[in-house]
Design an enzyme around this catalytic site. Structure first.
Site, PDB file in Angstrom:
ATOM      1  N   GLU A  56       4.973 -38.823 -37.728  1.00  0.00           N
ATOM      2  CA  GLU A  56       5.192 -40.108 -38.379  1.00  0.00           C
ATOM      3  C   GLU A  56       6.692 -40.383 -38.405  1.00  0.00           C
ATOM      4  OE1 GLU A  56       4.435 -42.459 -42.623  1.00  0.00           O
ATOM      5  OE2 GLU A  56       3.802 -40.353 -42.401  1.00  0.00           O
ATOM      6  N   ARG A 292       1.776 -23.231 -39.986  1.00  0.00           N
ATOM      7  CA  ARG A 292       3.062 -23.901 -39.880  1.00  0.00           C
ATOM      8  C   ARG A 292       4.183 -22.870 -39.943  1.00  0.00           C
ATOM      9  NH1 ARG A 292       4.061 -27.652 -44.923  1.00  0.00           N
ATOM     10  NH2 ARG A 292       6.108 -27.753 -43.941  1.00  0.00           N
ATOM     11  N   LYS A 302       9.976 -33.017 -46.111  1.00  0.00           N
ATOM     12  CA  LYS A 302      10.725 -34.244 -45.826  1.00  0.00           C
ATOM     13  C   LYS A 302      11.279 -34.851 -47.117  1.00  0.00           C
ATOM     14  CE  LYS A 302       8.558 -35.847 -41.530  1.00  0.00           C
ATOM     15  NZ  LYS A 302       7.781 -36.931 -40.909  1.00  0.00           N
TER      16      LYS A 302
END
Length: 590
Positions: A56, A292, A302
């Protein structure tokens, strides 16, 4: 994952080590023919294996994204040599106009290119599919699989229940398809305010997986989109958009991180429902999850990275202390070192912590064989050679790289006044100190070889009024020059580096360390800001050998004895480079 991996001859579809569970899945699918002989809507053949990288555009990519980039593009590169071929699509998942920006989108594409990967003609945006996504939503409504809910966001949340309690049906769940379709079209036409209505899938409010309890898939948001402008005032949510985008792009293996594991049943429900309604045909994409990247002394949230930037704890998204791709690039990491790191840590289904030293060692291993050598004095102390004529100089040279004689030599001069490291002199030497120290009683001063120069012997030192040592004095042995026959007559234990004070280049050097002093700065209930390392950046003026004047932005060097440094890409100017320490010669973090 390596771009250079070659397929094994052991069996059809086999790929060379290193292996991982995703390769095993792909190999099985190739062997079974699950994705063979696929065609697109125009009946043209498409690759057997298609992966995708779908970030994104709401922030800058970080080292965790690099793992996903190397995995998806790397798998596609490896399997592309096999019959049927493979590719990786680049897709920007731009469905939230409030948080997204063209700056982030551009930075994402730059990061993927910098890492060495290409998507060819296969760059997509989720916003490319807004018309199709809307069309499919109407089809779901018409078939009783979606409805418009007019509850408030708080009521929807309260009525979803929890892990021990089933949710409650919305009072609007029984609306007819005709009512829902009318309301949905009015939502599209801008007749309602943000939050008045949402579109939900009609699945099961008692489902044990809360994700499946009639998830919201469209919301009203009167905000212009950076690509579609003001055309839309309703926007699809990620879980709805993502799987449909995969299906529209004929993705075979949708690879994501473990936090999306709970969402996989919803992914399957949506694509299966649209397949049953004649929108998609078999085989539809399938989602696979991997662990991850969790890197010590680092955060990759983020939200927290944005906080660090906005509150000026760091100096922008490309601060070399951040794990952003732009940050580690400015720090001096190479694309090759990042790919090597990702290959070494592998791919697994279980979360684990990777020590920062693994990333640092990948950079050392990449640069050791290809970074030119140079001399830099980081803690300068004046050295005066008392028996050398100040009006003359002696030419010296050193190899640009010890393993690459074809690179030639770098040239510099030995002069009366030099800069040496302050750590190479002790007024009162400790046991085992084999560098410079003054005469003690009847014992002569310390004797060392100046690398690529002469053997010298310390004769004394000078201090300022505060007792700080400001100068070391020595004499040199004229027949001891490195590379000459007489030099073999001198046996010394100390070998130190130096630069001529007359011709050295003063330069700003930034010594970076971990941004956080805690290896797990945001674990548990910790406030990650409390773990910020106050010594994570130190700016010094160093003296460099004269050839470094011509260093250009992103030129990398090994400063002998100190580590690997890069000319800063933003602040270096012609004739006046600024250097960042990328990594020391060994792991020195305490």
């Amino acid at each position: 994952m390596s771009q250079d991996s070659k397929p094994s001859k052991a069996a059809p579809g086999a790929i060379a080590e290193p292996s991982n569970f995703l390769r095993q899945i792909i190999d099985h699918d190739l062997a079974s023919g699950a994705f063979n002989q696929r065609t697109d809507l125009a009946n043209l053949p498409i690759p057997s294996i298609i992966t995708r990288f779908p970030p994104e555009p709401n922030g800058y990519l970080h080292i965790g994204h690099a793992k996903s980039i190397c995995l998806n593009f790397g798998l596609a590169a490896d399997y592309n040599v096999l019959p049927g071929g493979a590719r990786c699509n680049m897709r920007l998942d731009d469905t939230n106009p409030v948080k997204e920006d063209i700056e982030y989108a551009d930075s994402i594409l730059d990061a993927v290119k910098w890492l060495g990967f290409s998507w060819g003609d296969h760059l997509y945006h989720a916003s490319d599919y807004f018309d199709r996504l809307y069309e499919f939503a109407e089809i779901l409504i018409q078939n009783g699989k979606a409805y418009v809910d007019s509850q408030s966001a708080d009521d929807i949340h309260a009525n979803r229940g929890n892990f021990g309690q089933a949710g409650k049906n919305s009072p609007y769940r029984a609306r007819t398809p005709e009512e829902n379709l009318t309301l949905f079209r009015e939502m599209r036409d801008g007749k309602f305010q943000d939050g008045e209505h949402v579109l939900r899938l009609k699945i099961d409010m008692a489902h044990p997986n809360i994700v499946m309890r009639d998830p919201v898939v469209y919301r009203i948001r009167h905000t212009a989109h950076h690509r579609t402008g003001s055309k839309w005032c309703i926007y699809p949510l990620y879980d709805y958009t993502h799987c449909i985008s995969d299906a529209l792009e004929n993705v075979s293996h949708s690879i994501c991180t473990l936090e999306f594991e709970n969402n996989r049943p919803l992914y399957d429900w949506i694509v299966s429902s649209l397949r049953e309604l004649g929108i998609f045909k078999n085989p539809v994409p399938h989602q696979y999850e991997f662990a991850r990247l969790n890197l010590t002394y680092t955060i990759t949230s983020k939200r927290k990275l944005l906080q660090l930037v906005e509150e000026n704890h760091v100096e922008g998204w490309d601060d070399p202390r951040l794990p952003t791709i732009v940050g580690i690039r400015r720090r001096g990491y190479t694309p090759e070192s990042i790919r090597l790191f990702c290959e070494r840590i592998g791919v697994s289904k279980a979360d684990s912590w990777i020590d920062m030293s693994t990333l640092e060692q990948a950079l050392r291993d990449d640069l050791e064989a290809r970074a030119p050598r140079a001399t830099a004095v980081l803690k300068p102390l004046k050295l005066v050679i008392e028996n050398f004529d100040g009006a003359t100089s002696e030419p010296c040279s050193a190899p640009r790289h010890p393993q690459h004689p074809e690179w030639g030599n770098r040239e510099f001069n030995f002069t009366r006044e030099l800069w040496i490291e302050a750590d190479d002199f002790m007024k009162e030497p400790i046991k085992g100190f084999f560098r410079l120290y003054p005469p003690i009683g009847d014992q002569p001063g310390g004797r060392v070889r100046l690398r690529h120069g002469f053997v010298i012997e310390c004769t004394g030192f000078e201090s300022d009024a505060s007792g700080n040592i400001i100068q070391v004095n020595a004499t040199h042995f004229p027949d001891s020059k490195s590379g000459t026959a007489g030099s073999n007559n001198y046996k010394v234990k100390g070998n130190i580096h130096w630069v001529s004070a007359a011709e050295a280049i003063p330069a700003e050097v930034r010594i970076y360390d971990h941004l956080f002093a805690d290896p797990h700065p945001d674990s548990g209930d910790k406030n990650f800001l409390d773990a910020i390392n106050p010594n994570s950046k130190k700016i010094i003026t160093a003296y460099l050998e004269p050839c470094m004047k011509d260093a250009k932005a992103e030129d990398r060097f090994q400063f002998e004895r100190h580590g690997y440094f890069v000319a800063d890409q933003s602040d270096s100017k012609p004739g006046k480079p600024v250097f960042n320490r990328s990594v020391g010669l060994k792991d020195s973090w305490k």
